[in-house]
Design a protein around this motif. Structure first.
Motif, PDB file in Angstrom:
ATOM      1  N   LEU A   1     -87.423 -43.457  47.498  1.00 19.01           N
ATOM      2  CA  LEU A   1     -86.411 -43.420  46.447  1.00 19.01           C
ATOM      3  C   LEU A   1     -85.069 -43.906  46.966  1.00 19.01           C
ATOM      4  O   LEU A   1     -84.011 -43.506  46.483  1.00 19.01           O
ATOM      5  CB  LEU A   1     -86.271 -41.999  45.881  1.00 19.01           C
ATOM      6  N   GLY A   2     -85.113 -44.739  47.980  1.00 22.51           N
ATOM      7  CA  GLY A   2     -83.885 -45.321  48.498  1.00 22.51           C
ATOM      8  C   GLY A   2     -83.235 -44.530  49.606  1.00 22.51           C
ATOM      9  O   GLY A   2     -82.154 -44.908  50.085  1.00 22.51           O
ATOM     10  N   GLY A   3     -83.838 -43.441  50.053  1.00 21.65           N
ATOM     11  CA  GLY A   3     -83.260 -42.630  51.114  1.00 21.65           C
ATOM     12  C   GLY A   3     -83.364 -43.307  52.473  1.00 21.65           C
ATOM     13  O   GLY A   3     -84.178 -44.206  52.684  1.00 21.65           O
ATOM     14  N   ALA A   4     -82.509 -42.855  53.371  1.00 25.09           N
ATOM     15  CA  ALA A   4     -82.480 -43.439  54.713  1.00 25.09           C
ATOM     16  C   ALA A   4     -83.671 -42.956  55.539  1.00 25.09           C
ATOM     17  O   ALA A   4     -84.223 -41.881  55.299  1.00 25.09           O
ATOM     18  CB  ALA A   4     -81.180 -43.061  55.410  1.00 25.09           C
ATOM     19  N   VAL A   5     -84.064 -43.758  56.523  1.00 23.07           N
ATOM     20  CA  VAL A   5     -85.079 -43.358  57.499  1.00 23.07           C
ATOM     21  C   VAL A   5     -84.337 -42.733  58.667  1.00 23.07           C
ATOM     22  O   VAL A   5     -83.635 -43.411  59.414  1.00 23.07           O
ATOM     23  CB  VAL A   5     -85.911 -44.565  57.968  1.00 23.07           C
ATOM     24  N   LEU A   6     -84.467 -41.440  58.806  1.00 22.52           N
ATOM     25  CA  LEU A   6     -83.688 -40.701  59.811  1.00 22.52           C
ATOM     26  C   LEU A   6     -84.384 -40.742  61.168  1.00 22.52           C
ATOM     27  O   LEU A   6     -85.614 -40.680  61.264  1.00 22.52           O
ATOM     28  CB  LEU A   6     -83.514 -39.256  59.367  1.00 22.52           C
TER      29      LEU A   6
ATOM     30  N   THR B   1     -85.305 -35.292  34.778  1.00 26.45           N
ATOM     31  CA  THR B   1     -86.530 -34.505  34.619  1.00 26.45           C
ATOM     32  C   THR B   1     -86.482 -33.300  35.549  1.00 26.45           C
ATOM     33  O   THR B   1     -85.643 -33.220  36.468  1.00 26.45           O
ATOM     34  CB  THR B   1     -87.766 -35.348  34.951  1.00 26.45           C
ATOM     35  N   ALA B   2     -87.413 -32.368  35.313  1.00 29.53           N
ATOM     36  CA  ALA B   2     -87.460 -31.169  36.165  1.00 29.53           C
ATOM     37  C   ALA B   2     -87.710 -31.552  37.617  1.00 29.53           C
ATOM     38  O   ALA B   2     -87.117 -30.967  38.537  1.00 29.53           O
ATOM     39  CB  ALA B   2     -88.546 -30.217  35.669  1.00 29.53           C
ATOM     40  N   GLU B   3     -88.600 -32.553  37.848  1.00 26.59           N
ATOM     41  CA  GLU B   3     -88.890 -32.982  39.217  1.00 26.59           C
ATOM     42  C   GLU B   3     -87.643 -33.599  39.864  1.00 26.59           C
ATOM     43  O   GLU B   3     -87.361 -33.363  41.048  1.00 26.59           O
ATOM     44  CB  GLU B   3     -90.030 -33.995  39.229  1.00 26.59           C
ATOM     45  N   GLU B   4     -86.895 -34.394  39.089  1.00 23.89           N
ATOM     46  CA  GLU B   4     -85.686 -35.014  39.628  1.00 23.89           C
ATOM     47  C   GLU B   4     -84.621 -33.960  39.930  1.00 23.89           C
ATOM     48  O   GLU B   4     -83.883 -34.083  40.912  1.00 23.89           O
ATOM     49  CB  GLU B   4     -85.154 -36.046  38.635  1.00 23.89           C
ATOM     50  N   ARG B   5     -84.537 -32.929  39.125  1.00 19.93           N
ATOM     51  CA  ARG B   5     -83.557 -31.874  39.380  1.00 19.93           C
ATOM     52  C   ARG B   5     -83.871 -31.132  40.677  1.00 19.93           C
ATOM     53  O   ARG B   5     -82.967 -30.838  41.462  1.00 19.93           O
ATOM     54  CB  ARG B   5     -83.526 -30.897  38.201  1.00 19.93           C
ATOM     55  N   ARG B   6     -85.177 -30.839  40.876  1.00 15.69           N
ATOM     56  CA  ARG B   6     -85.538 -30.176  42.134  1.00 15.69           C
ATOM     57  C   ARG B   6     -85.199 -31.061  43.326  1.00 15.69           C
ATOM     58  O   ARG B   6     -84.688 -30.591  44.342  1.00 15.69           O
ATOM     59  CB  ARG B   6     -87.042 -29.845  42.133  1.00 15.69           C
ATOM     60  N   ARG B   7     -85.493 -32.335  43.184  1.00 12.99           N
ATOM     61  CA  ARG B   7     -85.199 -33.259  44.278  1.00 12.99           C
ATOM     62  C   ARG B   7     -83.699 -33.375  44.506  1.00 12.99           C
ATOM     63  O   ARG B   7     -83.231 -33.455  45.642  1.00 12.99           O
ATOM     64  CB  ARG B   7     -85.803 -34.630  43.981  1.00 12.99           C
ATOM     65  N   LEU B   8     -82.918 -33.361  43.440  1.00 18.54           N
ATOM     66  CA  LEU B   8     -81.471 -33.483  43.577  1.00 18.54           C
ATOM     67  C   LEU B   8     -80.875 -32.265  44.271  1.00 18.54           C
ATOM     68  O   LEU B   8     -79.937 -32.382  45.066  1.00 18.54           O
ATOM     69  CB  LEU B   8     -80.837 -33.677  42.197  1.00 18.54           C
TER      70      LEU B   8
ATOM     71  N   ALA C   1     -77.678 -42.576  39.775  1.00 20.92           N
ATOM     72  CA  ALA C   1     -76.288 -42.212  39.491  1.00 20.92           C
ATOM     73  C   ALA C   1     -75.982 -40.811  39.974  1.00 20.92           C
ATOM     74  O   ALA C   1     -74.902 -40.536  40.523  1.00 20.92           O
ATOM     75  CB  ALA C   1     -76.016 -42.334  37.996  1.00 20.92           C
ATOM     76  N   ALA C   2     -76.928 -39.895  39.790  1.00 21.11           N
ATOM     77  CA  ALA C   2     -76.698 -38.511  40.200  1.00 21.11           C
ATOM     78  C   ALA C   2     -76.575 -38.393  41.718  1.00 21.11           C
ATOM     79  O   ALA C   2     -75.713 -37.666  42.223  1.00 21.11           O
ATOM     80  CB  ALA C   2     -77.848 -37.638  39.691  1.00 21.11           C
ATOM     81  N   THR C   3     -77.431 -39.097  42.468  1.00 20.90           N
ATOM     82  CA  THR C   3     -77.327 -39.018  43.928  1.00 20.90           C
ATOM     83  C   THR C   3     -76.029 -39.655  44.413  1.00 20.90           C
ATOM     84  O   THR C   3     -75.424 -39.183  45.382  1.00 20.90           O
ATOM     85  CB  THR C   3     -78.527 -39.717  44.592  1.00 20.90           C
ATOM     86  N   LEU C   4     -75.592 -40.717  43.734  1.00 24.29           N
ATOM     87  CA  LEU C   4     -74.313 -41.325  44.089  1.00 24.29           C
ATOM     88  C   LEU C   4     -73.171 -40.342  43.852  1.00 24.29           C
ATOM     89  O   LEU C   4     -72.266 -40.190  44.690  1.00 24.29           O
ATOM     90  CB  LEU C   4     -74.102 -42.592  43.267  1.00 24.29           C
ATOM     91  N   LEU C   5     -73.221 -39.650  42.727  1.00 33.50           N
ATOM     92  CA  LEU C   5     -72.198 -38.650  42.414  1.00 33.50           C
ATOM     93  C   LEU C   5     -72.163 -37.577  43.495  1.00 33.50           C
ATOM     94  O   LEU C   5     -71.087 -37.199  43.984  1.00 33.50           O
ATOM     95  CB  LEU C   5     -72.515 -38.043  41.053  1.00 33.50           C
ATOM     96  N   LEU C   6     -73.353 -37.095  43.875  1.00 28.28           N
ATOM     97  CA  LEU C   6     -73.408 -36.063  44.910  1.00 28.28           C
ATOM     98  C   LEU C   6     -72.836 -36.574  46.223  1.00 28.28           C
ATOM     99  O   LEU C   6     -72.099 -35.862  46.924  1.00 28.28           O
ATOM    100  CB  LEU C   6     -74.859 -35.614  45.124  1.00 28.28           C
TER     101      LEU C   6
ATOM    102  N   ALA D   1     -92.244 -40.965  41.219  1.00 26.74           N
ATOM    103  CA  ALA D   1     -92.816 -42.292  41.454  1.00 26.74           C
ATOM    104  C   ALA D   1     -91.758 -43.301  41.865  1.00 26.74           C
ATOM    105  O   ALA D   1     -91.958 -44.110  42.759  1.00 26.74           O
ATOM    106  CB  ALA D   1     -93.535 -42.770  40.198  1.00 26.74           C
ATOM    107  N   ALA D   2     -90.608 -43.263  41.204  1.00 22.39           N
ATOM    108  CA  ALA D   2     -89.530 -44.205  41.516  1.00 22.39           C
ATOM    109  C   ALA D   2     -88.216 -43.584  41.076  1.00 22.39           C
ATOM    110  O   ALA D   2     -88.185 -42.707  40.209  1.00 22.39           O
ATOM    111  CB  ALA D   2     -89.754 -45.538  40.822  1.00 22.39           C
ATOM    112  N   ALA D   3     -87.143 -44.065  41.671  1.00 21.10           N
ATOM    113  CA  ALA D   3     -85.824 -43.517  41.328  1.00 21.10           C
ATOM    114  C   ALA D   3     -85.362 -44.113  40.001  1.00 21.10           C
ATOM    115  O   ALA D   3     -85.195 -45.322  39.877  1.00 21.10           O
ATOM    116  CB  ALA D   3     -84.832 -43.836  42.435  1.00 21.10           C
ATOM    117  N   SER D   4     -85.145 -43.252  38.992  1.00 22.77           N
ATOM    118  CA  SER D   4     -84.634 -43.728  37.711  1.00 22.77           C
ATOM    119  C   SER D   4     -83.148 -44.059  37.852  1.00 22.77           C
ATOM    120  O   SER D   4     -82.474 -43.658  38.816  1.00 22.77           O
ATOM    121  CB  SER D   4     -84.839 -42.666  36.635  1.00 22.77           C
ATOM    122  N   ASP D   5     -82.604 -44.799  36.874  1.00 22.55           N
ATOM    123  CA  ASP D   5     -81.172 -45.116  36.899  1.00 22.55           C
ATOM    124  C   ASP D   5     -80.340 -43.843  36.888  1.00 22.55           C
ATOM    125  O   ASP D   5     -79.327 -43.741  37.588  1.00 22.55           O
ATOM    126  CB  ASP D   5     -80.819 -45.994  35.704  1.00 22.55           C
ATOM    127  N   ALA D   6     -80.771 -42.873  36.086  1.00 26.37           N
ATOM    128  CA  ALA D   6     -80.024 -41.616  36.009  1.00 26.37           C
ATOM    129  C   ALA D   6     -80.039 -40.891  37.347  1.00 26.37           C
ATOM    130  O   ALA D   6     -79.017 -40.339  37.781  1.00 26.37           O
ATOM    131  CB  ALA D   6     -80.615 -40.728  34.922  1.00 26.37           C
TER     132      ALA D   6
END
Length: 510
Positions: free
Chosen positions: A383-388, A449-456, A412-417, A404-409
């Motif tokens: 989902l675009g995260g770094a390889v640590l 979505t609920a899955e995206e919220r948990r991930r966020l 935006a939310a990860t950028l905000l965070l 499955a894939a990072a939605s536009d929303a």
């Protein structure tokens, strides 16, 4: 002579039956006396038995061999037909009688076949155990055993499927068994279908089906059952199963063609075979990535990287590298929703001597394995995260499986965070109130979505334990639309914006 019967010939007491004794018996070809017939009226030289079999030709016949050879042959029979060093011609002479009984007499009168065939089959196995070292005898007896297995077989649904073989023609037991299923209108079990396709002359297995044979078989069996339930039902046609058997006995004069009446030759039917080839090709295609990996790492079947490439039906989450990684992740999580763990512990499951640091494809592989067990990771390269390569990462409970894939929303939310965490931590203090402000807002942010919220939530937790920088944000901001930029700006609010403004040039954020 019936099985078990006894007789005295030339002074020898011969017990066991399964012999032809008399003054005349025409061979199946009708052109001569049957080679197996023991004619008591012919002379037997008991004074000079031919123990070495020197009087036998390539196709011996009792009526043609010398009296000395008859004496040695009768002695071998009387001894129980078991002397290991007996000339193989004697064994063949006895075997000719068994062939005739099965291929000729019992085909014309099957009234005693149910009793005799199992006994003859047992006798053939006994002979093979003693004289199987003789290649010619083993070859003939091996073919004869196929005939016996079919003629004495019961209902195929009670029998295990025969092993696949690339012989031509395909094994008679397979053809007869498939024909019996079709004749009865019964479904073909998965194991029989697998042998069908692996033995069919029109199917050419590609590399994954041979390099990963066990995985191919398991996948085929599962998908066959999923597609056809109890099995494919084949409509019987007119063509019946035939076998061109070449007897050892010269009394047949060449090939003896056997037809199994009422047993359709299913293996010759194009339509059901095409269905199975299509299923086999599908399984092969889904195993290609796994096969290529094993081509590079032949002993890597139990690694996380290999298990991540397997089709979902074959993944065993309790064994190998996958099982170890999942056990570690579940232990780390315990009863918590989130757990911060050292990157080194995570990387230990995918590290290799060839690569000092984990690479993206291996991190993705482990993330896929953990995701199948309901465990997510942050940051996630998928989902675009770094390889640590160092520091910390976050495990979190993801019962819905991986996103499955990072939605536009979500982007935006990860950028905000990221921006909020960077600004809030600018004074060295990302306090709980600020974290709570962000966490509370996640519940209603951007229609996730609920899955995206948990991930966020997991992503936020990772940000709190990771030094956050503002570098690279220009590129990320360019990837979201104007409405989402406006939303980010509004959410940052006066207090955060005032802390952000002095640190960034005004032309970087509209």
């Amino acid at each position: 002579m019936r099985p078990g019967a006894g007789i005295n010939l030339a002074g020898y007491d011969i017990v066991g039956g399964l012999l032809y004794v008399g003054t005349h018996l025409a061979a199946p070809s009708g052109h001569r006396v049957d080679p197996a017939l023991i004619n008591p009226s012919l002379p037997v030289d008991l004074r000079q038995p031919d123990w070495g079999g020197r009087g036998l030709d390539y196709w011996p016949s009792y009526s043609d061999i010398p009296p000395q050879s008859r004496a040695a042959y009768l002695a071998w029979l009387a001894d129980g037909r078991r002397f290991p060093q007996a000339p193989i011609g004697f064994v063949f002479l006895y075997f000719y009688g068994l062939e005739r009984r099965v291929l000729y007499d019992l085909q014309r009168d099957r009234s005693t076949a149910a009793i005799e065939l199992p006994i003859i089959h047992q006798e053939v196995r006994r002979l093979l155990a003693i004289y199987g070292g003789q290649k010619a005898f083993k070859r003939y007896v091996g073919q004869f055993e196929q005939v016996l297995e079919i003629l004495a077989a019961g209902a195929p649904e009670r029998d295990p499927a025969p092993a696949p073989a690339r012989d031509y023609p395909p094994p008679l037991r397979l053809r007869a068994g498939l024909g019996a299923f079709a004749a009865q209108g019964a479904p073909v079990p998965a194991e029989w279908a697998l042998t069908w396709i692996r033995s069919h002359p029109d199917y050419y297995p590609r590399t994954p089906a041979t390099r990963c044979a066990a995985e191919f078989d398991a996948l085929f069996l599962q998908r066959y059952a999923a597609r056809y339930g109890q099995g494919l039902v084949v409509r019987p046609g007119r063509k019946e199963v035939t076998l061109d058997y070449r007897p050892a006995s010269a009394g047949f004069r060449g090939v003896a063609e056997l037809t199994l009446p009422g047993t359709p030759d299913v293996l010759s039917y194009a339509a059901p075979t095409r269905k199975l080839i299509a299923l086999a090709d599908e399984c092969t295609t889904d195993l290609e990535a796994y096969s290529r990996y094993l081509g590079r790492v032949p002993d890597g079947q139990s690694s996380v990287q290999a298990q991540a490439l397997l089709p979902a039906e074959l993944v065993n989450l309790s064994s190998g590298g996958a099982g170890q990684a999942i056990a570690w992740a579940r232990h780390r999580l315990g009863a918590q929703e989130l757990a911060v763990v050292p990157v080194g512990e995570f990387s230990a499951f995918i590290s290799s001597p060839q690569e000092a640091k984990p690479v993206k494809k291996d991190v993705v592989a482990l993330a896929q394995v953990l995701g199948r067990a309901g465990v997510g990771i942050e940051p996630d390269p998928r989902l675009g995260g770094a390889v640590l390569t160092s520091g910390s990462m976050v495990l979190f409970a993801a019962p819905g499986g991986p996103t499955a894939a990072a939605s536009d929303a979500y982007q935006a939310a990860t950028l905000l965070l990221h921006m909020a965490a960077a600004v809030s931590a600018a004074d060295g203090d990302f306090d709980e109130a600020e974290q709570r402000h962000l966490s509370d807002h996640l519940e209603r942010a951007l229609h996730l979505t609920a899955e995206e919220r948990r991930r966020l939530h997991a992503h936020l937790r990772w940000l709190t334990v990771t030094p956050v920088k503002l570098t690279g944000l220009t590129r990320r901001i360019a990837g979201i639309d104007t409405a989402q930029r406006q939303y980010v700006a509004e959410f940052l609010g006066p207090s955060l914006s005032s802390r952000l403004r002095p640190r960034l040039p005004s032309d970087r954020f509209p």
